[in-house]
Motif scaffolding. Structure first.
Motif, PDB file in Angstrom:
ATOM      1  N   LEU A 160       0.878  -1.178   0.000  1.00 32.91           N
ATOM      2  CA  LEU A 160       0.000   0.000   0.000  1.00 32.91           C
ATOM      3  C   LEU A 160       0.912   1.224   0.000  1.00 32.91           C
ATOM      4  O   LEU A 160       1.546   1.542   1.002  1.00 32.91           O
ATOM      5  CB  LEU A 160      -0.910   0.020   1.230  1.00 32.91           C
ATOM      6  N   PHE A 161       1.008   1.870  -1.168  1.00 36.64           N
ATOM      7  CA  PHE A 161       1.885   3.031  -1.280  1.00 36.64           C
ATOM      8  C   PHE A 161       1.326   4.209  -0.492  1.00 36.64           C
ATOM      9  O   PHE A 161       0.098   4.387  -0.395  1.00 36.64           O
ATOM     10  CB  PHE A 161       2.080   3.428  -2.750  1.00 36.64           C
ATOM     11  N   SER A 162       2.211   5.012   0.050  1.00 35.64           N
ATOM     12  CA  SER A 162       1.832   6.193   0.812  1.00 35.64           C
ATOM     13  C   SER A 162       0.929   7.079  -0.034  1.00 35.64           C
ATOM     14  O   SER A 162       1.242   7.386  -1.183  1.00 35.64           O
ATOM     15  CB  SER A 162       3.100   6.944   1.229  1.00 35.64           C
ATOM     16  N   GLY A 163      -0.212   7.457   0.525  1.00 32.73           N
ATOM     17  CA  GLY A 163      -1.156   8.306  -0.189  1.00 32.73           C
ATOM     18  C   GLY A 163      -2.187   7.535  -0.995  1.00 32.73           C
ATOM     19  O   GLY A 163      -3.149   8.125  -1.481  1.00 32.73           O
ATOM     20  N   ASP A 164      -2.001   6.231  -1.175  1.00 30.97           N
ATOM     21  CA  ASP A 164      -2.961   5.409  -1.918  1.00 30.97           C
ATOM     22  C   ASP A 164      -3.926   4.730  -0.951  1.00 30.97           C
ATOM     23  O   ASP A 164      -3.663   4.639   0.244  1.00 30.97           O
ATOM     24  CB  ASP A 164      -2.240   4.327  -2.736  1.00 30.97           C
ATOM     25  N   THR A 165      -5.015   4.237  -1.492  1.00 29.14           N
ATOM     26  CA  THR A 165      -5.997   3.514  -0.674  1.00 29.14           C
ATOM     27  C   THR A 165      -6.171   2.077  -1.149  1.00 29.14           C
ATOM     28  O   THR A 165      -6.882   1.310  -0.535  1.00 29.14           O
ATOM     29  CB  THR A 165      -7.374   4.217  -0.718  1.00 29.14           C
ATOM     30  N   LYS A 166      -5.525   1.713  -2.251  1.00 27.16           N
ATOM     31  CA  LYS A 166      -5.691   0.381  -2.823  1.00 27.16           C
ATOM     32  C   LYS A 166      -4.390  -0.427  -2.672  1.00 27.16           C
ATOM     33  O   LYS A 166      -3.317   0.023  -3.086  1.00 27.16           O
ATOM     34  CB  LYS A 166      -6.065   0.486  -4.303  1.00 27.16           C
ATOM     35  N   TRP A 167      -4.540  -1.614  -2.079  1.00 23.55           N
ATOM     36  CA  TRP A 167      -3.398  -2.519  -1.950  1.00 23.55           C
ATOM     37  C   TRP A 167      -3.076  -3.119  -3.313  1.00 23.55           C
ATOM     38  O   TRP A 167      -3.976  -3.414  -4.097  1.00 23.55           O
ATOM     39  CB  TRP A 167      -3.721  -3.657  -0.979  1.00 23.55           C
ATOM     40  N   ILE A 168      -1.775  -3.337  -3.570  1.00 24.92           N
ATOM     41  CA  ILE A 168      -1.310  -3.965  -4.805  1.00 24.92           C
ATOM     42  C   ILE A 168      -0.668  -5.298  -4.439  1.00 24.92           C
ATOM     43  O   ILE A 168       0.168  -5.367  -3.529  1.00 24.92           O
ATOM     44  CB  ILE A 168      -0.265  -3.074  -5.521  1.00 24.92           C
TER      45      ILE A 168
END
Length: 178
Positions: A160-168
């Motif tokens: 989960l990248f900083s600032g994102d809400t969607k896990w990859i």
């Protein structure tokens, strides 16, 4: 005055006794958690065949390759050696040591978030840590999910990248017992 001293002494004794009981209970729980994780990882000892599927950040597409692993416990300790081999990409072969903390709260530098026994008998251990990932080394929360059974074993890494809400889903190793 003498009576107040006795009352204070009794309070100190009670507080000390409670502190000791809490410490012993905490220590016993920590040891139990650590021992449970060691037993879970001990089940992985031996050779496994499988694959690694990872997200190629450049193309945005998943790529799958053969991957095998041999797991060995190191000298009856809380450490396990993972010998990773890639039959078609031998230059990627590597060895990794995974340590379980004495209190059972960490696997390596990853905090253990949960450990569950699933309905089908599998064990699922989820860890998390702050780190960096991606082609541009962005700040991220990195979650690892270990799923263990007698005949199957997987490690899935989600980011989960900083600032994102969607896990990859970054990658997943999926193995079966030899």
């Amino acid at each position: 005055m003498y009576h107040l001293i006795i009352i204070r002494m009794k309070k100190i004794t009670v507080i000390t006794a409670l502190t000791i009981v809490l410490f012993v209970t905490y220590s016993a729980n920590a040891q139990k958690n650590s021992q449970q994780l060691v037993e879970d990882f001990q089940k992985l000892s031996g050779s496994w065949n499988g694959s690694l599927t990872y997200l190629d950040y450049s193309s945005g597409k998943p790529y799958t390759m053969s991957a095998d692993v041999e797991v060995k416990r190191i000298n009856n300790s809380n450490e396990f050696e993972f010998i990773n081999t890639y039959p078609k990409e031998k230059s990627a072969n590597s060895t990794q040591i995974i340590s379980i903390s004495q209190d059972g709260k960490y696997i390596g530098k990853e905090e253990v978030i949960s450990r569950m026994e699933l309905v089908d008998g599998q064990i699922q251990i989820v860890t998390q840590k702050q780190g960096k990932d991606g082609n541009d080394n962005k700040e991220a929360v990195i979650k690892q999910t270990y799923t263990i059974s007698k005949t199957a074993f997987s490690i899935r890494k989600d980011v989960l990248f900083s600032g994102d809400t969607k896990w990859i889903k970054r990658h997943e190793y999926a193995y079966s017992r030899n």
